[in-house]
Scaffold this motif. Sequence first.
Motif, short mmCIF file in Angstrom:
data_model
loop_
_atom_site.label_atom_id
_atom_site.label_comp_id
_atom_site.label_asym_id
_atom_site.label_seq_id
_atom_site.Cartn_x
_atom_site.Cartn_y
_atom_site.Cartn_z
N ALA A 90 0.83 -1.21 0.00
CA ALA A 90 0.00 0.00 0.00
C ALA A 90 0.86 1.25 0.00
N TYR A 91 1.93 1.23 0.83
CA TYR A 91 2.83 2.39 0.88
C TYR A 91 3.47 2.64 -0.48
N TYR A 92 3.92 1.55 -1.11
CA TYR A 92 4.58 1.68 -2.41
C TYR A 92 3.62 2.26 -3.45
N VAL A 93 2.40 1.71 -3.50
CA VAL A 93 1.43 2.16 -4.50
C VAL A 93 1.05 3.62 -4.29
N LEU A 94 0.77 3.98 -3.04
CA LEU A 94 0.37 5.35 -2.76
C LEU A 94 1.50 6.33 -3.04
N ARG A 95 2.72 5.95 -2.64
CA ARG A 95 3.85 6.84 -2.88
C ARG A 95 4.11 7.02 -4.36
N SER A 96 4.04 5.90 -5.09
CA SER A 96 4.29 5.95 -6.52
C SER A 96 3.23 6.79 -7.23
N SER A 97 1.96 6.57 -6.89
CA SER A 97 0.89 7.30 -7.57
C SER A 97 0.93 8.77 -7.24
N SER A 98 1.24 9.12 -6.00
CA SER A 98 1.29 10.54 -5.64
C SER A 98 2.46 11.23 -6.29
N ARG A 99 3.57 10.48 -6.47
CA ARG A 99 4.74 11.09 -7.07
C ARG A 99 4.53 11.33 -8.57
N ASN A 100 3.82 10.43 -9.25
CA ASN A 100 3.69 10.50 -10.69
C ASN A 100 2.42 11.22 -11.15
N ALA A 101 1.52 11.54 -10.24
CA ALA A 101 0.29 12.20 -10.64
C ALA A 101 0.57 13.65 -11.03
N VAL A 102 -0.04 14.10 -12.12
CA VAL A 102 0.09 15.48 -12.55
C VAL A 102 -0.97 16.31 -11.83
N THR A 103 -0.53 17.23 -11.01
CA THR A 103 -1.46 18.08 -10.27
C THR A 103 -1.47 19.46 -10.87
N GLU A 104 -2.45 20.27 -10.44
CA GLU A 104 -2.53 21.64 -10.92
C GLU A 104 -1.28 22.43 -10.56
N GLU A 105 -0.68 22.12 -9.43
CA GLU A 105 0.51 22.84 -9.00
C GLU A 105 1.74 22.44 -9.79
N ASP A 106 1.77 21.23 -10.37
CA ASP A 106 2.95 20.74 -11.07
C ASP A 106 3.06 21.28 -12.49
N LEU A 107 1.95 21.49 -13.17
CA LEU A 107 1.98 21.92 -14.56
C LEU A 107 2.12 23.45 -14.60
N TRP A 108 3.24 23.91 -15.13
CA TRP A 108 3.54 25.34 -15.08
C TRP A 108 3.41 26.06 -16.42
N PHE A 109 3.66 25.36 -17.54
CA PHE A 109 3.77 26.07 -18.81
C PHE A 109 2.96 25.41 -19.92
N ALA A 110 2.49 26.26 -20.83
CA ALA A 110 1.83 25.81 -22.05
C ALA A 110 2.58 26.38 -23.24
N ASP A 111 2.76 25.57 -24.27
CA ASP A 111 3.41 26.03 -25.49
C ASP A 111 2.38 26.82 -26.31
N VAL A 112 2.58 28.14 -26.39
CA VAL A 112 1.62 29.00 -27.08
C VAL A 112 2.24 29.62 -28.33
N THR A 113 3.28 28.97 -28.86
CA THR A 113 3.99 29.52 -30.01
C THR A 113 3.05 29.79 -31.17
N ASP A 114 2.20 28.82 -31.49
CA ASP A 114 1.25 29.01 -32.59
C ASP A 114 0.20 30.06 -32.23
N ASP A 115 -0.25 30.05 -30.99
CA ASP A 115 -1.29 30.99 -30.57
C ASP A 115 -0.83 32.44 -30.70
N VAL A 116 0.44 32.70 -30.42
CA VAL A 116 0.93 34.08 -30.48
C VAL A 116 1.51 34.42 -31.85
N GLY A 117 1.50 33.47 -32.76
CA GLY A 117 1.88 33.75 -34.14
C GLY A 117 3.37 33.87 -34.39
#
Length: 613
Positions: free
Chosen positions: A53-80
């Motif tokens: 249980a410890y292994y599964v929970l630790r692994s899933s929490s470490r690899n889950a993408v959270t709102e706080e983890d994702l910082w950037f979006a590639d907007v190269t096309d959007d900004v022309g």
Amino acid sequence: MSHEAAEAERPQPERGRRRWLVIALLAGVVAFLRVRRRWLVVLVIALLAGGTAYYVLRSSSRNAVTEEDLWFADVTDDVGLQFVQDPGDLNRWLLPQIHGTGVAIFDYDGDERLDLYLLNFGGANSKSTNRLYKNMPDGTFKDVTEGSGLGIGGENVGVIVGDVNNDGWPDVVVTQYIGVKLFLNRGDGTFADVTEESGLKNPLWGASANLFDYDRDGYLDLVIANYIDLDPAQVCLHINGKRDYCGPSAFRGTATKLFRNRGAELAQNKNPTKPRAAFEDVTVKAGLAAAPGPGLGVYCADFTGDGWPDIFIANDAQPNHLWINQKNGTFKEEAHFRGIALDAMGVAQAGMGVAIGDIDGDGLFDVYVTHLSSDRNTLWRQGPKRGQFTDRTAQAGLMATEWRGTGFGTVLADFDHNGWPDIAIANGAVSRGTPTPNPELGEHFSEYSERNQLIRNSGDGKFLDVSSKNKPFCGTANVARGLAVGDLDGDGALDMVLTTVGARARVFRNVARNRGHWLLVRAYDPRLKRDAYGAEVTAVTTTRRILRVINPGDSYLCSSDPRAHFGLGDASRFEAIHVLWPDGLSETFPGGPADRAFTLERGKGRAETVKVP
């Protein structure tokens, strides 16, 4: 070394945990078969269940993408932005081609929106030129190169921006493979090439550059980190027998060039035919010619706390240089004495990019330098005495990155506004590796591509690699070089612009959620009509003192927004801002609400002390 090879050779904690889990399961089965006692069976099952249980929970929490983890979006096309870097004729296998080109983020026309200037290395036989892009009201970038005066061809490398004639408009310096260019901003959206009349000459391979006032006369001087004396006719081969780019070890390093701005003399000269800008090569006179080296990165700031700016040079495969200002127009090289020439093992690494920031909140800026994938990027922490540095890479958790790469551009910036500067790294190899499936690279550069990295400062100078959770910036292998930061869309968060070799420049918008509060501060000297390069700006909250240094020329070959950016965490207001101006005046400005951009002018704060030079 490719990122795949680097990943294979580094320790794999995930695999280690799996191995021990399997061993524990086998041991439990053996115990059950050999000792058929009910209490032991129950104990073994409980231990195995808990461990699983410890292994599964630790692994899933470490690899889950959270709102706080994702910082950037590639907007190269959007900004022309459609810029594709021209590396020149690839049949030449010329070393500067794989070293890339830079980008400048600055407001060239005074409309309070940050614009972009991107460099090409096409050479004499190419029609490609450097490109200037205006940041439009709708957030897109418009190519306004034609008629601007900045659309030059040639083998361009790096760029630094600053007001060299104190007329209130930012000027542009471009380093080249054998050469340098100076463009004065006319204030009407156009630039004048004044290189020849200014006296600037650099018949060397110029890499990164900085503008700083080393003699404190009020005018910005220029320093250029020159690389090696390359023989372009030399042919180099990879270990597989194929043609490859040469390394630096077969060539001599060259002297870092220092040019003194003669602006003070011009201001007193009433001759109407006087040059619009004038520089004097003082490299020999200042002492920098005494220790040449393969310089790639450069940063100028007051490293010793005596009120006079010094020069740090990141050298490739040789000890770094730290030129200490002697306050009389000369410099003394003291990198070994101050602990920043070599890493903790006493080894000279392949220095490329330089990032500056106070990673642990002790009021002293620290230095981060990128290296080859076969090396380790190094963090030198300053202190406890100012001007003394110690390799603290391992203690900061920076040895345990998810993968390794050959780092060039790098910045220390607070992307999530928690009050602690994070690290972004632009990666790309300089020798052949394993090809990667990125169709944009083409056959030639596919073997040099690596993934970029983002590393979060969790507080107190401890870092955690969040690269795998930021696929827009880190998920696709590239041959990245320049990396510059600035608030491109006016939302108070730092965005990034990335340059790559032979491919598109990319714009990454900061989309980090649950960001903390922020400040964006311009340190302006009205007497000089320009940003106060070299000023140390400290924002004070009820719990923190956060330091920033005004100098846009960190990273590699790039010039970022010169304003000081602060993440304030949960603090919705700040108590005060202290500014130590380059001439030694220390002022305090009153606090107020957070989440805004504003300008602090020298002479309008409450003076505290004047540092004696």
